[in-house]
Design a protein around this motif. Structure first.
Motif, PDB file in Angstrom:
ATOM      1  N   LEU A 114       0.915  -1.332   0.040  1.00 23.10           N
ATOM      2  CA  LEU A 114      -0.176  -0.045   0.099  1.00 23.10           C
ATOM      3  C   LEU A 114       1.088   1.182  -0.035  1.00 23.10           C
ATOM      4  O   LEU A 114       0.593   2.356  -0.646  1.00 23.10           O
ATOM      5  CB  LEU A 114      -0.844   0.137   1.329  1.00 23.10           C
ATOM      6  N   LEU A 115       1.992   1.387   1.002  1.00 25.47           N
ATOM      7  CA  LEU A 115       2.833   2.435   0.929  1.00 25.47           C
ATOM      8  C   LEU A 115       3.459   2.742  -0.320  1.00 25.47           C
ATOM      9  O   LEU A 115       3.735   3.840  -0.820  1.00 25.47           O
ATOM     10  CB  LEU A 115       3.709   2.256   2.130  1.00 25.47           C
ATOM     11  N   MET A 116       3.960   1.508  -1.062  1.00 26.29           N
ATOM     12  CA  MET A 116       4.755   1.786  -2.209  1.00 26.29           C
ATOM     13  C   MET A 116       3.959   2.099  -3.501  1.00 26.29           C
ATOM     14  O   MET A 116       4.158   2.560  -4.390  1.00 26.29           O
ATOM     15  CB  MET A 116       5.396   0.354  -2.706  1.00 26.29           C
ATOM     16  N   GLN A 117       2.611   2.057  -3.350  1.00 26.06           N
ATOM     17  CA  GLN A 117       1.448   2.381  -4.345  1.00 26.06           C
ATOM     18  C   GLN A 117       1.157   4.031  -3.931  1.00 26.06           C
ATOM     19  O   GLN A 117       0.327   4.453  -4.898  1.00 26.06           O
ATOM     20  CB  GLN A 117       0.075   1.514  -4.245  1.00 26.06           C
ATOM     21  N   GLY A 118       1.893   4.546  -2.928  1.00 27.00           N
ATOM     22  CA  GLY A 118       1.634   5.894  -2.640  1.00 27.00           C
ATOM     23  C   GLY A 118       0.290   6.160  -1.733  1.00 27.00           C
ATOM     24  O   GLY A 118      -0.125   7.304  -1.638  1.00 27.00           O
ATOM     25  N   ARG A 119      -0.326   5.147  -1.050  1.00 25.30           N
ATOM     26  CA  ARG A 119      -1.200   5.285  -0.221  1.00 25.30           C
ATOM     27  C   ARG A 119      -0.601   5.798   1.263  1.00 25.30           C
ATOM     28  O   ARG A 119       0.387   5.290   1.681  1.00 25.30           O
ATOM     29  CB  ARG A 119      -2.081   4.081   0.410  1.00 25.30           C
ATOM     30  N   ASN A 120      -1.406   6.407   1.918  1.00 25.36           N
ATOM     31  CA  ASN A 120      -1.391   6.733   3.222  1.00 25.36           C
ATOM     32  C   ASN A 120      -1.906   5.689   4.180  1.00 25.36           C
ATOM     33  O   ASN A 120      -3.081   5.099   3.815  1.00 25.36           O
ATOM     34  CB  ASN A 120      -2.071   8.082   3.555  1.00 25.36           C
ATOM     35  N   VAL A 121      -1.309   5.265   4.999  1.00 23.75           N
ATOM     36  CA  VAL A 121      -1.603   3.997   5.914  1.00 23.75           C
ATOM     37  C   VAL A 121      -1.615   4.344   7.379  1.00 23.75           C
ATOM     38  O   VAL A 121      -0.651   4.871   8.012  1.00 23.75           O
ATOM     39  CB  VAL A 121      -0.804   2.645   5.735  1.00 23.75           C
ATOM     40  N   VAL A 122      -2.855   4.013   8.027  1.00 23.84           N
ATOM     41  CA  VAL A 122      -2.884   3.950   9.463  1.00 23.84           C
ATOM     42  C   VAL A 122      -2.983   2.637  10.098  1.00 23.84           C
ATOM     43  O   VAL A 122      -4.037   2.026   9.868  1.00 23.84           O
ATOM     44  CB  VAL A 122      -3.979   5.003   9.930  1.00 23.84           C
ATOM     45  N   LEU A 123      -1.822   2.159  10.618  1.00 30.34           N
ATOM     46  CA  LEU A 123      -1.739   0.752  11.121  1.00 30.34           C
ATOM     47  C   LEU A 123      -2.010   0.584  12.588  1.00 30.34           C
ATOM     48  O   LEU A 123      -1.303   1.074  13.095  1.00 30.34           O
ATOM     49  CB  LEU A 123      -0.790  -0.036  10.636  1.00 30.34           C
ATOM     50  N   SER A 124      -2.906  -0.174  13.092  1.00 30.61           N
ATOM     51  CA  SER A 124      -3.013  -0.688  14.587  1.00 30.61           C
ATOM     52  C   SER A 124      -3.134  -2.146  14.403  1.00 30.61           C
ATOM     53  O   SER A 124      -3.671  -3.065  14.050  1.00 30.61           O
ATOM     54  CB  SER A 124      -4.553   0.023  14.937  1.00 30.61           C
ATOM     55  N   ALA A 125      -1.823  -2.485  15.151  1.00 36.09           N
ATOM     56  CA  ALA A 125      -1.574  -4.036  15.275  1.00 36.09           C
ATOM     57  C   ALA A 125      -0.763  -4.104  16.798  1.00 36.09           C
ATOM     58  O   ALA A 125      -0.169  -3.176  17.072  1.00 36.09           O
ATOM     59  CB  ALA A 125      -0.775  -4.274  14.028  1.00 36.09           C
ATOM     60  N   SER A 126      -0.559  -5.161  17.300  1.00 37.84           N
ATOM     61  CA  SER A 126       0.208  -5.611  18.222  1.00 37.84           C
ATOM     62  C   SER A 126       1.620  -5.404  18.038  1.00 37.84           C
ATOM     63  O   SER A 126       1.936  -5.152  17.118  1.00 37.84           O
ATOM     64  CB  SER A 126      -0.017  -7.004  18.810  1.00 37.84           C
ATOM     65  N   THR A 127       2.197  -5.113  19.272  1.00 39.17           N
ATOM     66  CA  THR A 127       3.822  -4.738  19.353  1.00 39.17           C
ATOM     67  C   THR A 127       4.625  -5.838  18.550  1.00 39.17           C
ATOM     68  O   THR A 127       5.620  -5.645  18.046  1.00 39.17           O
ATOM     69  CB  THR A 127       4.250  -4.715  20.803  1.00 39.17           C
ATOM     70  N   SER A 128       4.033  -7.089  18.773  1.00 38.47           N
ATOM     71  CA  SER A 128       4.898  -8.196  18.078  1.00 38.47           C
ATOM     72  C   SER A 128       4.932  -8.388  16.616  1.00 38.47           C
ATOM     73  O   SER A 128       5.603  -8.986  16.104  1.00 38.47           O
ATOM     74  CB  SER A 128       4.610  -9.684  18.536  1.00 38.47           C
ATOM     75  N   VAL A 129       4.240  -7.411  16.004  1.00 35.23           N
ATOM     76  CA  VAL A 129       3.820  -7.538  14.505  1.00 35.23           C
ATOM     77  C   VAL A 129       5.317  -7.219  13.608  1.00 35.23           C
ATOM     78  O   VAL A 129       5.381  -7.538  12.387  1.00 35.23           O
ATOM     79  CB  VAL A 129       2.612  -6.566  14.131  1.00 35.23           C
ATOM     80  N   GLY A 130       6.052  -6.130  14.287  1.00 37.95           N
ATOM     81  CA  GLY A 130       7.227  -5.839  13.401  1.00 37.95           C
ATOM     82  C   GLY A 130       6.918  -4.766  12.631  1.00 37.95           C
ATOM     83  O   GLY A 130       7.300  -4.742  11.151  1.00 37.95           O
ATOM     84  N   LYS A 131       6.187  -3.661  13.202  1.00 39.07           N
ATOM     85  CA  LYS A 131       5.751  -2.684  12.229  1.00 39.07           C
ATOM     86  C   LYS A 131       6.909  -2.010  11.579  1.00 39.07           C
ATOM     87  O   LYS A 131       6.637  -1.265  10.720  1.00 39.07           O
ATOM     88  CB  LYS A 131       4.885  -1.741  13.008  1.00 39.07           C
ATOM     89  N   SER A 132       8.074  -1.829  12.473  1.00 35.47           N
ATOM     90  CA  SER A 132       9.037  -0.747  11.991  1.00 35.47           C
ATOM     91  C   SER A 132       9.954  -1.483  10.691  1.00 35.47           C
ATOM     92  O   SER A 132      10.685  -0.897  10.136  1.00 35.47           O
ATOM     93  CB  SER A 132       9.986  -0.706  13.023  1.00 35.47           C
ATOM     94  N   LEU A 133       9.812  -2.912  10.508  1.00 32.37           N
ATOM     95  CA  LEU A 133      10.421  -3.553   9.587  1.00 32.37           C
ATOM     96  C   LEU A 133       9.914  -2.794   8.068  1.00 32.37           C
ATOM     97  O   LEU A 133      10.739  -2.669   7.168  1.00 32.37           O
ATOM     98  CB  LEU A 133      10.254  -5.151   9.513  1.00 32.37           C
TER      99      LEU A 133
END
Length: 714
Positions: A114-133
């Motif tokens: 989604l980000l590489m398509q130019g979309r804005n993203v608001v992600l809510s997910a648990s700590t273990s998901v690895g959002k920073s990767l």
């Protein structure tokens, strides 16, 4: 078969010879059913925890189910065992340009595309998901040349900086300090708190930005004076209005309101890469039951454990209890850091004693560099426990299998279900601990959903004036415009002064202006200084702060402006820091222990003297300048003194080096080798150049280790 039944049978699985046909049939049924999806994924993770108990055919089936639930990183270790179809799906999820062998799980891949398509993203997910990767993968593609990553704490700046430098040393210029500038030949990544975003004037061409822990946009998340939430909202507003693409990430949010002006994909997900077991004890708040249970758990648990406490005071009490009653052996690995803390702070501070026994303490009263080193020891498994407060829970990554929630409060307020989930999310770690274990000592909070309100998009009669003052007219509602018009009608101060001092309520600013006018002759003598104040000037300045500006100085044993001035002078003298801490013990008339008195004073230094007080002094500088110019008196200028105070009268660049893990007590010993420097970038270059000579320096072996660790991550 039902989820709970499969889970119980799996837990009782004892050996590789047990009949597992029914278990796998139940697992396959739940995964293929897919409703709710989390049940199948959770069970797959629990099966992976017992992977060695299964035969080759069973392992092959399990790995196929790993693919079905989207947990591709767990295939890496067994990639040669999977089918061709599973291998193809695995390869499609490879991460390009970050580190060799990395793969996305399903949710990460979805967000990345989604980000590489130019979309804005608001992600809510648990700590273990690895959002920073996902952030790192986006940077690796080179699509964006100027990126801002906003994190809530200095600790997270350090952690994220180390990760980015390790992965993108050659291709990214990571900027954390005001003295650092962009470089034209690489991607510039500004890694900042919201306050630092608002201070910079070189962010007008940002094309992508990230806000970590975006729930802090909501005013209700700021327990103090809403200033940090206001600043975060203004930082978002500033960057989003440039047209920059955004990625907001945080845990356990069910809805976000107030962003109607922007197009974005909101992804609330319960995707998790670890399973979590929560044990509830429902113990009473008062009495010794919780202490006894904590001690029992610490004696039973053998893997890395976080112990959450509501405040530094509670963390100190828990630490002292474990020191006195825990019967922990002294560790050779922490002997030097313990001795260094005792020598450079105070032998009575139980942070030194605790770390000697393998117990780290992480809260707002512990100096930043020491916090970082404790986390390093913990993640390397050199120590088993960290007693922490919310300063660590909010984003600092650790390799903890267990979390013991000793208190169910933050400071004096009972925490909500969102905070409970956030703390619990620190248990378990992908590819290290499949099942995190949470031990809730008190009664758990009631389960409720959380909605984040973006205050700029939801203005009302309670919207903070400090927020409205910084908005362009087209973003203000009619009600907000009327409120501002009434506020700016005050005759004592100009609109520009009120706006520049927006962190301070207008009525407090007017109080100060009125007093300066009433005491004009005294003020002309004591407020029109520049550079460093004389004693009477400092005392008058501190009296104005104490009498008129919002603060909680009484919590630190300060009950007058004269006492506040004494603390500043004690730090300015810089002769004997231990004597300053000893005075806290000698003059404490409460029932605090010596260690608690020391901790309170260190918290005063960090939260007030080097953070809040410089801002208050600059606010008074602007107010007196406004008042005196109106009566044709040459005003003072407190800017130099405020900067000195912010850096505790050290060189600002040495203070900046503290954020890189080198305490000022250490850097001061070799400052002649790295100073002068034209900004932090040159200072770091000087440090790298000097590092080969460290063996012949007068530093202790521990201090040399600290410097080497910092240099490796520059």
């Amino acid at each position: 078969m039902k989820y709970e039944l499969v889970k119980r049978q799996l837990e009782s699985l004892g050996s590789s010879t047990d009949d597992k046909t029914g278990l796998f049939a139940g697992l396959t049924h739940i995964v293929n059913k897919g409703h709710p999806e989390w049940e199948g994924r959770d069970l797959v993770i629990r099966f992976l925890d017992k992977f060695k108990l299964f035969d080759e055919v069973e392992q092959s089936l399990l790995l196929s189910l790993v693919r079905t639930v989207g947990l591709f990183p767990y295939i890496t270790e067994h990639v040669d065992q999977v089918s061709a179809a599973d291998r193809l799906a695995y390869e499609v999820h490879r991460v390009q340009g970050v580190e060799k062998g990395m793969v996305f799980h399903r949710l990460q891949a979805h967000v990345f595309h989604l980000l590489m398509q130019g979309r804005n993203v608001v992600l809510s997910a648990s700590t273990s998901v690895g959002k920073s990767l996902v952030i790192d993968a986006v940077l690796a593609q080179g699509k964006f040349r100027k990126v801002v990553v906003i994190v809530p704490t200095i600790a997270l700046i350090d952690e994220t900086r180390r990760r980015l430098v390790r992965r993108f040393r050659e291709s990214c210029n990571v900027i954390t300090h005001p003295s650092q500038e962009a470089q034209a030949s690489v991607t510039n990544v500004y890694l900042l708190t919201q306050e630092r975003v608002l201070q910079r004037d070189d962010l007008d061409d940002v094309d992508f930005f990230v806000i970590d822990e975006f729930y802090k946009l909501d005013l209700a998340s700021d327990s103090e004076e809403k200033n940090r939430s206001v600043d975060l909202s203004l930082a978002f507003h500033r960057l989003a209005n440039l047209g920059a693409q955004f990625y907001l990430l945080g845990p356990h949010i069910h809805n976000i309101q107030g962003l109607d002006k922007y197009e974005y994909n909101f992804i609330p997900s319960n995707f998790s890469t670890v399973a979590v077991d929560v044990t509830h004890y429902n113990l009473r708040t008062r009495g010794d039951e919780r202490k006894e249970k904590l001690l029992e758990l610490c004696q039973q648990i053998t893997t890395p454990t976080l112990i959450y406490c509501q405040s530094p005071a509670s963390a100190n009490r828990v630490a002292q209890f474990l020191i006195d009653e825990g019967d922990f052996p002294a560790l050779e690995a922490t002997r030097e850091i313990s001795a260094w803390i005792a020598e450079n702070y105070h032998p009575a501070w139980n942070v030194a004693k605790a770390i000697s026994l393998g117990i780290g303490i992480h809260h707002g009263g512990v100096p930043r560099a020491i916090q970082q080193y404790f986390v390093k020891l913990f993640n390397e498994r050199s120590i088993r426990y960290i007693i922490c407060t919310s300063t660590m829970i909010e984003g600092v990554n650790t390799s903890a299998e267990n979390v013991i929630i000793y208190d169910r409060r933050i400071n004096k307020n009972t925490f909500d279900f969102f905070t409970f989930k956030n703390i619990s999310g620190r248990a378990g770690r992908m590819n290290q601990y499949f099942i995190g274990k949470v031990f809730m000592l008190e009664e758990p909070p009631e389960e409720k959903s959380l909605t984040v309100d973006y205050p700029i998009g939801l203005q009302d009669s309670a919207s903070p004036m400090g927020l409205l003052m910084k908005l362009e007219p087209e973003y203000l509602t009619d009600q907000s415009k009327q409120r501002l018009e009434a506020a700016y009608a005050t005759p004592q101060l100009s609109t520009s002064t009120l706006i520049e001092n927006r962190h301070i309520p207008i009525d407090r600013q007017v109080e100060v202006a009125d007093r300066i006018l009433r005491e004009k002759i005294l003020g002309r003598e004591l407020l029109t200084w520049k550079g460093n104040p004389e004693q009477k000037q400092l005392e008058y300045l501190c009296t104005l702060i104490y009498d008129h500006l919002p603060h909680k100085l009484q919590e630190y044993g300060i009950h007058s402006g004269l006492q506040l001035a004494w603390h500043i002078n004690a730090l300015r003298a810089q002769k004997n820091f231990q004597a300053y801490l000893q005075q806290a013990i000698d003059e404490d008339i409460s029932d605090r222990t010596p260690s608690e008195s020391i901790g309170q004073r260190l918290k005063l230094i960090r939260n007030v003297i080097s953070y809040r007080l410089p801002r208050d002094i600059m606010a008074l500088s602007k107010i007196q300048a406004d008042v005196f110019r109106r009566v044709n008196v040459e005003p003072g200028d407190f800017g130099f003194f405020a900067e000195q105070l912010e850096n505790l009268f050290h060189d600002p660049l040495l203070t900046a080096l503290d954020e890189y893990g080198v305490p000022v007590q250490i850097s001061s010993k070799f400052k002649s080798a790295i100073l002068p420097a034209d900004g932090l970038t040159q200072l770091l270059a000087n440090l790298r150049a000097w590092a080969p000579k460290i063996a012949s320096s007068p530093l202790s072996s521990f201090e040399k280790q600290i410097v080497k660790w910092a240099v490796e991550e520059i």
